[in-house]
Design an enzyme around this catalytic site. Structure first.
Site, PDB file in Angstrom:
ATOM      1  N   ASP A   1      -2.307  18.292  -1.670  1.00  0.00           N
ATOM      2  CA  ASP A   1      -3.510  18.853  -2.280  1.00  0.00           C
ATOM      3  C   ASP A   1      -3.938  20.266  -1.885  1.00  0.00           C
ATOM      4  O   ASP A   1      -3.679  21.228  -2.577  1.00  0.00           O
ATOM      5  CB  ASP A   1      -4.689  17.891  -2.053  1.00  0.00           C
ATOM      6  CG  ASP A   1      -4.429  16.525  -2.674  1.00  0.00           C
ATOM      7  OD1 ASP A   1      -3.259  16.211  -2.931  1.00  0.00           O
ATOM      8  OD2 ASP A   1      -5.384  15.773  -2.901  1.00  0.00           O
TER       9      ASP A   1
ATOM     10  N   GLU B   1      -6.457   6.699   6.668  1.00  0.00           N
ATOM     11  CA  GLU B   1      -5.681   7.605   5.820  1.00  0.00           C
ATOM     12  C   GLU B   1      -5.073   8.752   6.640  1.00  0.00           C
ATOM     13  O   GLU B   1      -3.933   9.143   6.437  1.00  0.00           O
ATOM     14  CB  GLU B   1      -6.627   8.167   4.750  1.00  0.00           C
ATOM     15  CG  GLU B   1      -5.985   9.087   3.741  1.00  0.00           C
ATOM     16  CD  GLU B   1      -7.017   9.651   2.752  1.00  0.00           C
ATOM     17  OE1 GLU B   1      -8.230   9.580   3.045  1.00  0.00           O
ATOM     18  OE2 GLU B   1      -6.600  10.155   1.705  1.00  0.00           O
TER      19      GLU B   1
END
Ligand SMILES: *[C@@H]1O[C@H](CO)[C@@H](O)[C@H](O)[C@H]1NC(C)=O
Ligand SMILES: *[C@@H]1O[C@H](CO)[C@@H](O)[C@H](O)[C@H]1NC(C)=O
Ligand SMILES: *[C@@H]1O[C@H](CO)[C@@H](O)[C@H](O)[C@H]1NC(C)=O
Ligand SMILES: *[C@@H]1O[C@H](CO)[C@@H](O)[C@H](O)[C@H]1NC(C)=O
Ligand SMILES: *[C@@H]1O[C@H](CO)[C@@H](O)[C@H](O)[C@H]1NC(C)=O
Length: 849
Positions: free
Chosen positions: A588, A818
């Site tokens: 990202d 995560e």
């Protein structure tokens, strides 16, 4: 004996796709048709009346004959509106239709905890299934609320499948406001069951000790749980309510079924039956009933009433903890009514306890013999994290059915295209693992490549079937939508802005890692004289799709320089972002060239392409296809001189992206007058303080590691040694929690990308890349040479750091995360539970790469 019809008819699917595309495609009618009609009209003006009448009569006759013999509605339906190319499936047999995924295997995998987004949700792998699920009454913001879909906002102390084999057995532990809720699930095949067999669920609730040892729990807590079953196909259920046979019906493929609920005498049960047109929000459905009851009866209790033709039935069990109840689903009941109640006895009470214990033991044996952790990690604290990592990954695997929404590509837009217009991809099923049940309960293309490294280790066939489903989503151009939002349950968790998939956007072809691994296993077995025929057939069916996938990347993502690539589709116009994101890369906000242009060269993508070409070269030889072009492409992509020419900054000794870049950018707050309100507003905007120039993009981090990760640096090259030094440097990537994603010396280290977007791949530690680094180090430590001892030392240290931190944070916070903080204490960050690629910690523990 049983009904074994397949779920999918490829023809039905493509017919649906056609009608869907007709609905949403906003292309103008085809010009030739319009032109012809006009010409005919002008011609008619010159005709004499007699000829006209004659013609008219003939026309009526022809129409009549045509009407009778040719059925014009069929003719109409066949008017060829071409399916826009991006919505056309790849021509070729579906991989998931292979016989190895049908028959007994398909039946064995029919039922499961395949509703990833729920704390406990059961469905069958068929488009319109019976849906079962658990809810319970909790408290959120000082008000009652139903727990049902996994929500971080519910603030559960923890929840995870702590044992799950992905197919027949699972046990989950949930801790919510001092209550420990255990949900166990098991399947049982009896010769008398219907298709897919029977299954049972035990829900047990106990008060978790909230007080110190010895102190008594003062007020025993009342708990209320709900178990429901709904028919997505809309068939109505027979609801008897109460203890014993609770609901019954007939369902697709399954035939007659019954759901029995056995609760203890200490608890009370009430029920409701409802007719629902859709199943988007079952929480709301139940909640509305409860609200009404609270208003009118003063009790949060189901009304013991059923609407006509109910296709949804819920039972509420209320009592004081500890309490438990068993739910037994038996199928094939239309044939064997008497035996059904015997089967229920066999799957409940002490009989169920015994069976669950047996399954638990089987899981443990298989876990030990697969991962051998007992010799590899310190002790039980580590082993338990390994079990949870695997189990919650497997227990979260979902079955989704629906249509992706596709942004209409610019070349298909016209004056009639409106802003919200979308295309629908063809309806399809996806069987896939998911990164996170609370936050990402759906399929993600590149994540899946990592998930399958672990899944294939546990169950090769399951992994192949997941891979098969993904490649069945390939279109004729060789593109696969990156994020799979199929069906209501998946859709309910996605903000509108992220729903549309773009046909020009890529995502790392990480599934090649899993495929490469399967291919290597196949080759080893073959060399031992044990070739696996099912695997070979699988590769054969998959191969043309892999070629198309490769070709799509190799043509759509190329750069200006020969043999260079870049992620197409970055936003060059945005002024909101400090560095325009590259979502397609999977990394990202990892910094790239400050000014996206087609001069860019992205290192990670080129390295992925090297892996892909090498895998295809290997597979071509397995399936006896010509492999010269892949061998040649792989040779080019692994050529060190060419790699260095395109990506090596000799000055700093680093591998980097290339592009139009300036380091001098910053976000500044600007005041402006809102033209609509007339009020002064502030906005954050990127300001470029020094014009960009073409050159190396000097951000060192995960991207720079790709040549090492993909095995492109020969061990005897000077580059190899230097890369090792660089990553070990604490100013760069080395931390005691694992390798951080971006060097502290980068100008964008831990920088927000917009006012609201916190750093994501700009510092935190991510397990997937750390796993790949370990894999590379493991490899070089096993090759005799000057680096083997350095590699093996670095390997052990990095591995120890990762395991220590993940294990510690799990026991402290209750979750796998995560990402992990790259400084301070290495705390878990981002979404949780995250047992997507963070589960690779198990492969790390077991030293398997
Ligand atoms: C479903 O309903 C619940 C309760 O009314 C509500 O809080 C939730 O936002 C709804 N979810 C969706 C996806 O609409
Ligand atoms: C119940 O279980 C026993 C022991 O496993 C088995 O022998 C018997 O056939 C089962 N009965 C039914 C009705 O399934
Ligand atoms: C256990 O199963 C047997 C049949 O195999 C049955 O006779 C017995 O009643 C069951 N026990 C309970 C407690 O349901
Ligand atoms: C990939 O693209 C390059 C450049 O166009 C070409 O030379 C090569 O043959 C292609 N490889 C494959 C396998 O199609
Ligand atoms: C680590 O990297 C920093 C910044 O690049 C450099 O100044 C330092 O000398 C390096 N340390 C070692 C031990 O190489």
């Amino acid at each position: 004996m049983r009904d074994r019809k397949g779920t999918k008819s490829p023809d039905a699917d493509s017919a649906n796709a056609r009608s869907a595309s007709q609905r949403s495609s906003r292309r103008p009618p085809r010009p030739p048709a319009v032109g012809k009609r006009r010409r005919a009209q002008t011609g008619c003006c010159n005709c004499s009346l007699g000829v006209f009448l004659l013609l008219a009569f003939a026309l009526v006759c022809i129409s009549l004959v045509g009407f009778i013999f040719y059925k014009p509605w069929i003719f109409l339906a066949r008017t060829p509106t071409p399916i826009p190319r991006p919505l056309t499936p790849f021509p070729g047999k579906l991989v998931s239709d292979l016989p190895q995924f049908q028959g007994d295997y398909r039946e064995r995998m029919f039922w499961g905890t395949y509703r990833s987004v729920l704390y406990l949700g059961i469905r069958a792998r068929t488009p319109k299934s019976l849906l079962a699920g658990l809810m319970w009454l909790g408290v959120k913001d000082n008000r009652y609320s139903l727990r049902h879909t996994c929500e971080e906002g519910d603030k559960l102390t923890r929840y995870a499948w702590v044992r799950h084999d992905g197919a027949t057995y699972g046990r989950q532990e949930i801790i919510d406001q001092g209550l420990a809720i255990t949900t166990s699930f098991m399947k049982h095949e009896d010769p008398k069951s219907g298709y897919g067999g029977d299954w049972a669920v035990r829900v047990a609730v106990a008060e978790k000790k909230r007080h110190k040892e010895g102190e008594q729990i003062k007020t025993p807590r009342q708990v209320s749980l709900f178990f429901y079953i709904a028919d997505e196909a809309g068939s109505s259920l027979k609801i008897s309510g109460g203890n014993g046979k609770f609901a019954a019906g007939t369902a697709n493929e399954v035939g007659g079924w019954e759901l029995h609920v056995k609760n203890q005498e200490t608890s009370s049960a009430s029920f409701v039956g409802l007719r629902c047109k859709h199943t988007h929000n079952l929480t709301q459905l139940v909640w509305q009933v409860l609200e009404k009851q609270a208003r009118t009866q003063g009790r949060i209790e189901l009304p013991n009433a059923a609407e006509k033709s109910s296709n949804f039935a819920a039972i509420q069990v209320t009592g004081v903890a500890p309490l438990s109840f068993d739910v037994v689903f038996v199928s094939g009941t239309e044939k064997h009514t008497v035996e059904a109640s015997e089967r229920v006895k066999n799957l409940s009470g002490v009989n169920l306890t015994k069976r669950l214990t047996e399954r638990e033991e089987m899981f443990e044996k298989r876990f030990q013999s697969t991962f051998h952790l007992q010799d590899k990690v310190k002790g039980e604290r580590e082993v338990e994290v390994g079990r949870v990592a695997l189990s919650n990954l497997l227990g979260s695997i979902g079955y989704f059915y629906g249509q992706s929404l596709i942004a209409i590509p610019p070349e298909y837009q016209d004056s009639e295209t409106k802003d919200g217009d979308v295309w629908k991809y063809w309806p399809a099923a996806l069987y896939t693992a998911v990164p996170s049940r609370s936050f990402f309960p759906r399929g993600f293309l590149w994540d899946e490549g990592f998930h399958q490294l672990l899944v294939s280790r546990w169950d090769r066939k399951m992994s192949k079937e997941i891979i098969a489903h993904w490649f069945d989503l390939l279109n004729i151009d060789g593109w696969i939508p990156r994020e799979q939002i199929l069906g209501d349950e998946a859709r309910s968790k996605v903000p509108d802005a992220f729903v549309k998939q773009h046909t020009s956007n890529a995502n790392p072809p990480a599934l090649f890692m899993a495929i490469h691994k399967l291919a290597t296993a196949f080759e080893i077995e073959k060399s031992l004289g044990l070739p696996n025929e099912e695997d070979r057939v699988f590769f054969e069916r998959l191969y043309p799709r892999l070629e198309a996938w490769f070709r799509w990347f190799n043509t759509s993502q190329t750069g200006k320089e020969t043999s260079s690539y870049y992620w197409h589709g970055r936003n060059a116009q945005t002024k909101r972002e400090l560095n325009p994101t590259t979502l397609m890369s999977g990394l990202d906000d990892y910094p790239r060239a400050s000014h996206p242009t087609d001069d860019e060269r992205h290192l990670d993508l080129r390295c992925w392409m090297a892996l892909a070409a090498q895998s295809l070269a290997k597979l071509a030889s397995i399936v006896d296809a010509p492999n010269e072009v892949y061998v040649a492409t792989a040779a080019q992509l692994t050529d060190l001189d060419l790699l260095n020419k395109l990506h090596y900054d000799a000055g700093s000794g680093r591998y980097l992206d290339y592009g139009l870049h300036t380091e001098k950018v910053e976000l500044q707050r600007k005041n402006f007058v809102d033209p609509q309100t007339g009020f002064m507003q502030t906005e954050v905007e990127r300001v470029v303080l020094k014009p960009p120039e073409l050159g190396w993009v000097p951000h060192y981090g995960y991207n720079s590691l790709f040549p090492l990760l993909m095995g492109l640096l020969p061990l005897d090259s000077p580059m190899f040694a230097n890369q090792m030094e660089l990553l070990r440097n604490e100013t760069n990537l080395w931390t005691t929690f694992g390798l951080r994603s971006l060097a502290t010396t980068s100008s964008l280290y831990m920088k927000h990308n917009t006012e609201h977007d916190a750093p994501y791949w700009r510092g935190p530690v991510w397990m997937n890349i750390n796993y790949l680094v370990l894999s590379a180090l493991d490899h070089c430590s096993k090759v005799d040479g000057q680096h083997s001892s350095k590699c093996s030392e670095t390997y052990s240290q990095l591995r120890a750091h990762l395991i220590r931190n993940v294990v510690k944070r799990y026991h402290e916070s209750g979750y796998l995360w995560e990402q992990y903080d790259n400084a301070n204490k290495g705390k878990g960050k981002g979404s949780h539970p995250f047992t997507g690629w963070t589960s690779l910690i198990l492969l790390i523990m077991s030293d398997s790469y």
